[in-house]
Motif scaffolding. Structure first.
Motif, mmCIF file in Angstrom:
data_model
loop_
_atom_site.group_PDB
_atom_site.id
_atom_site.type_symbol
_atom_site.label_atom_id
_atom_site.label_comp_id
_atom_site.label_asym_id
_atom_site.label_seq_id
_atom_site.Cartn_x
_atom_site.Cartn_y
_atom_site.Cartn_z
ATOM 1 N N ILE A 66 0.787 -1.283 0.103
ATOM 2 C CA ILE A 66 -0.043 -0.093 -0.150
ATOM 3 C C ILE A 66 0.928 1.315 0.273
ATOM 4 C CG2 ILE A 66 -1.971 1.174 1.132
ATOM 5 C CD1 ILE A 66 -2.593 -1.388 2.468
ATOM 6 N N ILE A 67 2.122 1.186 0.568
ATOM 7 C CA ILE A 67 2.822 2.386 0.688
ATOM 8 C C ILE A 67 3.236 2.527 -0.694
ATOM 9 C CG2 ILE A 67 5.199 3.125 1.528
ATOM 10 C CD1 ILE A 67 4.500 1.705 4.100
ATOM 11 N N ASN A 68 3.801 1.567 -1.212
ATOM 12 C CA ASN A 68 4.245 1.642 -2.751
ATOM 13 C C ASN A 68 3.328 2.245 -3.692
ATOM 14 O OD1 ASN A 68 6.325 1.096 -4.878
ATOM 15 N ND2 ASN A 68 5.053 -0.793 -5.391
ATOM 16 N N SER A 69 1.939 1.905 -3.276
ATOM 17 C CA SER A 69 0.959 2.449 -4.337
ATOM 18 C C SER A 69 0.756 3.708 -3.989
ATOM 19 C CB SER A 69 -0.382 1.555 -3.913
ATOM 20 O OG SER A 69 -1.270 2.132 -4.925
ATOM 21 N N TYR A 70 0.737 4.273 -2.655
ATOM 22 C CA TYR A 70 0.699 5.697 -2.632
ATOM 23 C C TYR A 70 1.780 6.504 -3.146
ATOM 24 C CZ TYR A 70 -3.178 5.643 0.832
ATOM 25 O OH TYR A 70 -4.358 5.589 1.455
ATOM 26 N N TYR A 71 3.034 5.929 -3.179
ATOM 27 C CA TYR A 71 4.175 6.680 -3.780
ATOM 28 C C TYR A 71 3.733 6.860 -5.217
ATOM 29 C CZ TYR A 71 7.341 7.028 0.265
ATOM 30 O OH TYR A 71 8.085 7.443 1.369
ATOM 31 N N LYS A 72 3.452 5.750 -5.846
ATOM 32 C CA LYS A 72 3.069 5.452 -7.208
ATOM 33 C C LYS A 72 2.040 6.596 -7.852
ATOM 34 C CE LYS A 72 3.309 1.607 -9.572
ATOM 35 N NZ LYS A 72 2.991 0.198 -10.075
ATOM 36 N N GLN A 73 1.170 6.897 -6.750
ATOM 37 C CA GLN A 73 0.199 7.667 -7.020
ATOM 38 C C GLN A 73 0.442 9.393 -6.550
ATOM 39 O OE1 GLN A 73 -3.199 4.527 -5.420
ATOM 40 N NE2 GLN A 73 -3.703 6.559 -4.819
ATOM 41 N N ARG A 74 1.934 9.244 -6.320
ATOM 42 C CA ARG A 74 2.449 10.744 -6.114
ATOM 43 C C ARG A 74 1.805 11.323 -4.750
ATOM 44 N NH1 ARG A 74 7.014 10.698 -8.335
ATOM 45 N NH2 ARG A 74 6.731 9.932 -10.678
ATOM 46 N N GLN A 75 1.652 10.466 -3.805
ATOM 47 C CA GLN A 75 0.988 10.885 -2.629
ATOM 48 C C GLN A 75 1.896 10.656 -1.466
ATOM 49 O OE1 GLN A 75 -3.164 10.159 -1.506
ATOM 50 N NE2 GLN A 75 -3.371 9.416 -3.711
ATOM 51 N N PRO A 76 3.298 11.021 -1.482
ATOM 52 C CA PRO A 76 4.288 10.816 -0.440
ATOM 53 C C PRO A 76 3.914 11.005 0.843
ATOM 54 C CG PRO A 76 4.768 12.746 -1.745
ATOM 55 C CD PRO A 76 3.638 12.238 -2.287
ATOM 56 N N HIS A 77 3.166 12.161 1.101
ATOM 57 C CA HIS A 77 2.642 12.480 2.459
ATOM 58 C C HIS A 77 1.843 11.366 3.220
ATOM 59 C CE1 HIS A 77 1.711 14.797 6.216
ATOM 60 N NE2 HIS A 77 0.515 14.455 5.908
ATOM 61 N N ARG A 78 1.055 10.759 2.288
ATOM 62 C CA ARG A 78 0.242 9.484 2.655
ATOM 63 C C ARG A 78 1.096 8.240 3.052
ATOM 64 N NH1 ARG A 78 -2.570 7.449 5.494
ATOM 65 N NH2 ARG A 78 -4.573 6.270 5.401
ATOM 66 N N ALA A 79 1.857 8.158 1.986
ATOM 67 C CA ALA A 79 2.979 6.699 2.198
ATOM 68 C C ALA A 79 3.760 7.166 3.591
ATOM 69 C CB ALA A 79 3.927 7.076 1.038
ATOM 70 N N GLU A 80 4.325 8.274 3.750
ATOM 71 C CA GLU A 80 5.132 8.691 4.957
ATOM 72 C C GLU A 80 4.153 8.318 6.378
ATOM 73 O OE1 GLU A 80 8.424 8.620 5.276
ATOM 74 O OE2 GLU A 80 8.515 8.451 3.197
ATOM 75 N N GLN A 81 3.084 8.571 6.213
ATOM 76 C CA GLN A 81 2.187 8.362 7.139
ATOM 77 C C GLN A 81 1.954 7.073 7.608
ATOM 78 O OE1 GLN A 81 -1.532 10.696 6.246
ATOM 79 N NE2 GLN A 81 -1.013 12.296 7.600
ATOM 80 N N LEU A 82 1.917 6.282 6.695
ATOM 81 C CA LEU A 82 1.439 4.964 6.572
ATOM 82 C C LEU A 82 2.832 4.179 7.035
ATOM 83 C CD1 LEU A 82 -0.967 2.987 6.208
ATOM 84 C CD2 LEU A 82 -0.072 2.490 4.171
ATOM 85 N N TRP A 83 3.836 4.903 6.618
ATOM 86 C CA TRP A 83 5.368 4.258 6.936
ATOM 87 C C TRP A 83 5.308 4.317 8.626
ATOM 88 C CZ3 TRP A 83 9.575 2.202 4.272
ATOM 89 C CH2 TRP A 83 10.907 2.080 4.870
#
Length: 374
Positions: free
Chosen positions: A159-176
């Motif tokens: 899911i983190i990878n998907s957020y990054y691919k969707q250009r949502q790094p803030h959401r990806a870092e929250q999930l991290w």
């Protein structure tokens, strides 16, 4: 055989969690089965597989799914007296690797159609990845809300990878942070590579270098070929091609001893990155040499990159070199030229499967550097 659906860390993620137990190789040529599938000879495929279903049930299901025949694979799964999670994963995992979103979208319905078949961590990862590909990361968040069994690192990183691919790094870092701080999960190499891959496409070379440094020194993890592929992609994106070549050459020097603990060998993604980077400024001779180095190791760049190289050679007046590249690839990977790779023959001016008179060397010589003069 795999189509390019997943990112580099995504492909590694799936490889590490979907290896089925038991026999995985059918005593039948996959190329033959693929030819039958392309011809629509589905009953012939059933006949070829029938003698091997009992002894190679996991491989038979996987093969049907690889061929884009999930209905047949699911039907075969339904005939087994005691199917396991390995059988279910063999049905589902190949669907993620097809270009067709329709096939990826079948994963949730196939899970619903087989409620009695056991599931494992790999199954949940496949489910998460399928939802992310078909509908975006947000559609898979509910998989992280389960308490029993708790979500695995593979589900989180999918899911983190998907957020990054969707250009949502803030959401990806929250999930991290949720994964590390709230769940106490320690990121592995694949997880770190997901961050590296994102920065390779959106950040600076220095940012990628810092992530690799932190991975090695802070997390005490050994960067793998995916880590260095990310670094080379960042260098190529910023036009630092000579620096990229230094990294590539350091990998190439170690490839002969890649089985050793401290050695890394270039892979398909490496060669794709390096050849593409050399094509961009028209460094055709170096690009050809790298492609031949790949062929020596039974590797190649992707079709789009090879197409760019062949067209560039042709347009630069190096038609003989263009033909040699295509003939070399055709000899090394004949099965690929039963599909979309055949367009390279026309691009290079080769008539069908007739051998090019300009190429007089054997397979080994085809993989050696050649003069670029016309």
């Amino acid at each position: 055989m795999a189509a390019a659906v997943l990112s580099a860390p995504g492909r590694l993620l799936m490889c590490t969690v979907t290896r089925p137990a038991g026999p995985t190789e059918l005593p039948v040529s996959f190329d033959h089965l693929r030819s039958l599938a392309r011809a629509g000879r589905l009953t012939d495929i059933d006949a070829v597989l029938a003698p091997h279903v009992t002894s190679h049930s996991v491989a038979a299901i996987s093969t049907l799914s690889w061929l884009g025949l999930p209905d047949r694979a699911s039907a075969l799964l339904g005939t087994l007296p005691s199917p396991t999670a390995a059988h279910l994963n063999a049905l589902l995992a190949p669907l993620l690797r097809h270009r067709h979103r329709r096939l990826v979208g079948l994963v949730p319905s196939l899970l619903e159609a087989n409620p009695s078949v056991p599931r494992d961590a790999a199954t949940e990862t496949i489910h998460a990845k399928a939802l992310c590909i078909a509908s975006g990361a947000e559609s898979a968040i509910h998989l992280l809300q389960r308490e029993s069994p708790p979500p695995s690192i593979q589900v989180f990183t999918s899911i983190i990878n998907s957020y990054y691919k969707q250009r949502q790094p803030h959401r990806a870092e929250q999930l991290w942070s949720q994964m590390v701080d709230d769940r106490g999960i320690i990121p592995d190499v694949v997880a770190h590579n997901i961050r590296i891959t994102y920065k390779a496409t959106s950040g600076t070379v220095e940012e990628v270098k810092e992530l690799i440094r932190a991975m090695r020194e802070d997390a005490r993890l050994r960067p793998d070929i995916g880590s260095y592929n990310g670094l080379m992609r960042a260098m190529a994106r910023h036009g630092r091609v000579d620096e990229m070549l230094e990294v590539y050459r350091s990998l190439e020097k170690g490839s002969a001893a890649a089985a050793g603990a401290d050695k890394l060998a270039p892979d398909y993604a490496t060669y794709t990155c390096v050849v593409a980077a050399l094509c961009k400024p028209g460094r055709w001779s170096e690009a050809v040499d790298v492609l031949y180095e790949a062929m020596k190791r039974s590797q190649a760049a992707d079709l789009g990159t090879v197409r760019t190289l062949v067209r560039g050679l042709r347009d630069a007046g190096k038609r003989r070199a263009a033909r040699r590249v295509v003939v070399g690839l055709r000899k090394k990977f004949p099965a690929r030229f039963d599909g979309p790779w055949k367009e390279l023959e026309e691009l290079a001016g080769l008539p069908g499967k007739e051998q090019d008179n300009d190429v007089e060397r054997d397979d080994d010589e085809q993989a050696a550097p050649t003069t670029m003069s016309e």
